[in-house]
Write a protein that holds these residues in place. Structure first.
Motif, PDB file in Angstrom:
ATOM      1  N   ILE A  99       0.864  -1.180   0.000  1.00 45.07           N
ATOM      2  CA  ILE A  99       0.000   0.000   0.000  1.00 45.07           C
ATOM      3  C   ILE A  99       0.902   1.231   0.000  1.00 45.07           C
ATOM      4  O   ILE A  99       2.043   1.161   0.418  1.00 45.07           O
ATOM      5  N   ASN A 100       0.417   2.361  -0.473  1.00 50.02           N
ATOM      6  CA  ASN A 100       1.224   3.589  -0.526  1.00 50.02           C
ATOM      7  C   ASN A 100       2.601   3.347  -1.135  1.00 50.02           C
ATOM      8  O   ASN A 100       3.615   3.677  -0.523  1.00 50.02           O
ATOM      9  N   GLN A 101       2.653   2.696  -2.276  1.00 48.47           N
ATOM     10  CA  GLN A 101       3.904   2.449  -2.997  1.00 48.47           C
ATOM     11  C   GLN A 101       4.841   1.434  -2.359  1.00 48.47           C
ATOM     12  O   GLN A 101       5.158   0.421  -2.951  1.00 48.47           O
ATOM     13  N   LEU A 102       5.347   1.700  -1.116  1.00 48.12           N
ATOM     14  CA  LEU A 102       6.379   0.825  -0.566  1.00 48.12           C
ATOM     15  C   LEU A 102       5.988   0.172   0.762  1.00 48.12           C
ATOM     16  O   LEU A 102       6.652  -0.754   1.215  1.00 48.12           O
ATOM     17  N   GLN A 103       4.951   0.688   1.413  1.00 45.00           N
ATOM     18  CA  GLN A 103       4.488   0.083   2.664  1.00 45.00           C
ATOM     19  C   GLN A 103       3.919  -1.292   2.367  1.00 45.00           C
ATOM     20  O   GLN A 103       3.016  -1.432   1.545  1.00 45.00           O
ATOM     21  N   THR A 104       4.430  -2.293   3.037  1.00 43.92           N
ATOM     22  CA  THR A 104       3.973  -3.644   2.775  1.00 43.92           C
ATOM     23  C   THR A 104       3.289  -4.225   4.003  1.00 43.92           C
ATOM     24  O   THR A 104       3.865  -4.240   5.093  1.00 43.92           O
ATOM     25  N   VAL A 105       2.047  -4.655   3.795  1.00 50.74           N
ATOM     26  CA  VAL A 105       1.273  -5.217   4.901  1.00 50.74           C
ATOM     27  C   VAL A 105       1.296  -6.736   4.772  1.00 50.74           C
ATOM     28  O   VAL A 105       1.021  -7.284   3.705  1.00 50.74           O
ATOM     29  N   ILE A 106       1.646  -7.414   5.862  1.00 56.97           N
ATOM     30  CA  ILE A 106       1.628  -8.878   5.906  1.00 56.97           C
ATOM     31  C   ILE A 106       0.578  -9.266   6.931  1.00 56.97           C
ATOM     32  O   ILE A 106       0.704  -8.927   8.102  1.00 56.97           O
ATOM     33  N   ARG A 107      -0.483  -9.940   6.463  1.00 61.12           N
ATOM     34  CA  ARG A 107      -1.580 -10.284   7.363  1.00 61.12           C
ATOM     35  C   ARG A 107      -1.712 -11.793   7.463  1.00 61.12           C
ATOM     36  O   ARG A 107      -1.601 -12.509   6.468  1.00 61.12           O
ATOM     37  N   SER A 108      -1.950 -12.269   8.687  1.00 62.57           N
ATOM     38  CA  SER A 108      -2.235 -13.681   8.870  1.00 62.57           C
ATOM     39  C   SER A 108      -3.062 -13.759  10.136  1.00 62.57           C
ATOM     40  O   SER A 108      -2.623 -13.318  11.203  1.00 62.57           O
ATOM     41  N   GLY A 109      -4.267 -14.279  10.042  1.00 62.31           N
ATOM     42  CA  GLY A 109      -5.155 -14.272  11.193  1.00 62.31           C
ATOM     43  C   GLY A 109      -5.357 -12.837  11.642  1.00 62.31           C
ATOM     44  O   GLY A 109      -5.581 -11.949  10.815  1.00 62.31           O
ATOM     45  N   LYS A 110      -5.227 -12.572  12.945  1.00 61.07           N
ATOM     46  CA  LYS A 110      -5.394 -11.214  13.453  1.00 61.07           C
ATOM     47  C   LYS A 110      -4.079 -10.481  13.635  1.00 61.07           C
ATOM     48  O   LYS A 110      -4.020  -9.438  14.275  1.00 61.07           O
TER      49      LYS A 110
END
Lengths: 379, 379
Positions: A99-110
């Motif tokens: 998101i926002n070019q370089l921000q990387t979100v890693i999601r797993s469960g909560k």
């Protein structure tokens, strides 16, 4: 970029490419792992500029869905954190989104990680290796050949070319040779489709081969090997392993190997290894870890060592057979143990041409493997 | 001295007493292992003068002959070599003989070691511990109580008494307390025959307890514990473990533990541990490995941490129940993980009395274990 992926595949892929990532690189972006999501799957890349590893995770395998790509794209994430994070994620599925070019979100469960990424455009390109000169070896044999030779490379940078293993192709045969100038390890094997390699002769860094052998599995799956002037590429299922080659001419080692012998001793390799190991317990304290070896009457041989402050050790072994002259010789216990470990056969033949001449060890009735050791002057 | 012994028993005995042997001792003979052959069997001793371990190998056990003593006597052998040698001997039986006063021959199969020994008369005497004040604990419970407290001792020598665990006996109960003044671990248990210990209150070095717990097995076999002013002795079957005690008064920690709480949170301990572990991946880079913890709506709690250069992590957890006031607090992820690992219960209760007051963690419905942590000021 946005995709979801099965955690186990991501963990395995990251673990594979991490073998190329070094924290001591002078190129900051190489402390990261490059991740590319395309319509075919996800590609991970790690590199220390000597070794580069690319691991591909396909959309599905054997009917199981592994990756679902919602939006294609690419990012580079800090390898150390990314690899720790993926291992510890709570659920079996992971969602990764930039998101926002370089921000990387890693999601797993909560659990939600938000990492600062780096633009993948800045990541160096992998070498281009022409697919012309190719031959194939089963993965387990390749792993074995590496294990039987790579330990003998030089640890010193005095002659950089000796820190690699010399790979030569002659007559449909791959020959691997390593030497640190005190001992030499040799292994050869028949290969497939070698005709297309016109007299290849390269030197592959020992470090690269050690890392490669960690990735190779014990199957008979073919590994395709491509050689160019500066690079070698090992192509496995879903993994590409690139290594640069060492510059310089590898010494011609063929003349080092004696063609005659004055004493041939046939021994149980495992028993001999254990006896040398025991003798080296005291030898380690002395200079150079040297043990003495001599023939006795009735096919007996004696291994001994002493260290004046601590004590001494002697052991007799019954050989299978001794052909030729009596012998007294001294050698490095470590070199002998390394050599015996690299030899598969239970029965080994050791061929000596004198107390101060190099001697060599081979499995009985097998000339594919040879281990050569220079003795030490003590008698 | 001359005896033969089954190798496995010798290896195990040497391994046990090696736990007391340090290579960094100022008393040279303590780098050795003392071996005494008597009419009852063989006794091995190792010591670093803080810890001393004696292992006895009887002539026979369960009808099997273990030791055959031909000539009584004693010797001290270099621990490092002796322990390596016995492990690598080729046969199941070992013969040990002292010749020419101090020369010690170790024979097994056709291997013969000849070690320079030291006169056993020069080896320090083990402390004499009166057998008056004794109580007993099953080995597995003792091991458990050590594991639940010893990690919280201070690593700093600023207040030496805090590098030990305080053991107190009151009302037939053994209480173990460890604190480094930032956190505290407490464990108590009923003991047998405690009446004969009049108000014992000692401090046992954490290092001693760590070594002891490696020797304790997971059985319910009784361990007899003897306490004197300066020494504690743990008496197991065939093993004596002596440790000196630490001087100085251990602080009275009973007033540190809050008796009331403003917020009680009931959580799955394992899930919470994993969430803290994930949050600490990024917290480690920042100062002190601190994570934030706060209550949300509907019984949810949030664990988070951030490290400006790398990124941030947030995770929500569903608690079983939250009683009392809302809460925002910060604490060391390491301390919390240590505490949760030391608590057996799946369900834990965490009791807070405010963001800047110590809080404690207990298994639900169990007051035998308590872990106290001081928060860190960040909110």
């Amino acid at each position: 970029m946005k995709f979801s992926i099965q955690k186990d595949y991501l963990v395995q892929g990251v673990q594979d490419v991490m073998k190329a990532v070094s924290s001591r690189t002078t190129i900051p972006i190489l402390t990261g792992i490059k991740m590319v999501a395309s319509e075919d799957g996800v590609t991970l890349t790690g590199s220390d500029s000597d070794i580069s590893i690319e691991s591909f995770i396909p959309l599905e395998e054997a009917g199981d869905e592994i990756v679902e790509v919602e939006q294609r794209g690419s990012i580079v994430l800090q390898a150390r954190f990314f690899s720790e994070i993926v291992k510890k994620l709570p659920q079996d599925t992971v969602e990764i989104e930039v998101i926002n070019q370089l921000q990387t979100v890693i999601r797993s469960g909560k659990a939600e990680f938000n990492l600062n990424g780096i633009d993948a455009e800045e990541y160096p390109m992998l070498p281009v290796v022409s697919e012309e000169n190719v031959f194939s070896i089963p993965a387990d044999l390749l792993k074995h050949m590496i294990r039987q030779t790579v330990f003998a490379v030089s640890a010193s940078e005095t002659r950089p070319v000796l820190t690699g293993v010399n790979w030569k192709i002659e007559n449909n045969e791959l020959q691997c040779i390593a030497t640190d100038s005190h001992r030499l390890a040799f292994r050869k094997a028949l290969i497939e489709s070698a005709n297309s390699i016109p007299g290849a002769n390269v030197v592959i860094p020992g470090k690269s081969l050690n890392e490669l052998s960690k990735i190779l599995d014990d199957t008979t799956d073919k590994v395709d090997i491509f050689m160019t002037e500066q690079q070698v590429l090992f192509k496995m299922k879903n993994i590409l392993f690139f290594s640069r080659l060492l510059d310089g001419n590898y010494p011609d080692t063929s003349r080092l190997i004696p063609t005659e012998s004055k004493t041939d001793i046939f021994l149980n390799g495992k028993e001999f290894l254990q006896a040398i190991d025991r003798a080296s317990l005291l030898a380690r304290e002395g200079r150079n870890n040297v043990v003495k070896f001599s023939t006795l009457e009735n096919g007996l041989v004696e291994v001994s060592s002493d260290s004046p402050e601590i004590g001494k050790v002697t052991e007799e072994l019954q050989s299978e057979k001794i052909d030729g002259e009596e012998l007294k010789i001294s050698f490095s216990a470590k070199f002998m143990m390394d050599a015996l470990k690299a030899i598969d056969g239970t029965e080994v033949k050791i061929s000596f041409t004198g107390a101060m001449r190099p001697f060599f060890i081979q499995p009985v009735n097998d000339d594919k493997t040879l281990q050569l050791i220079l003795p030490v002057r003590t008698y």
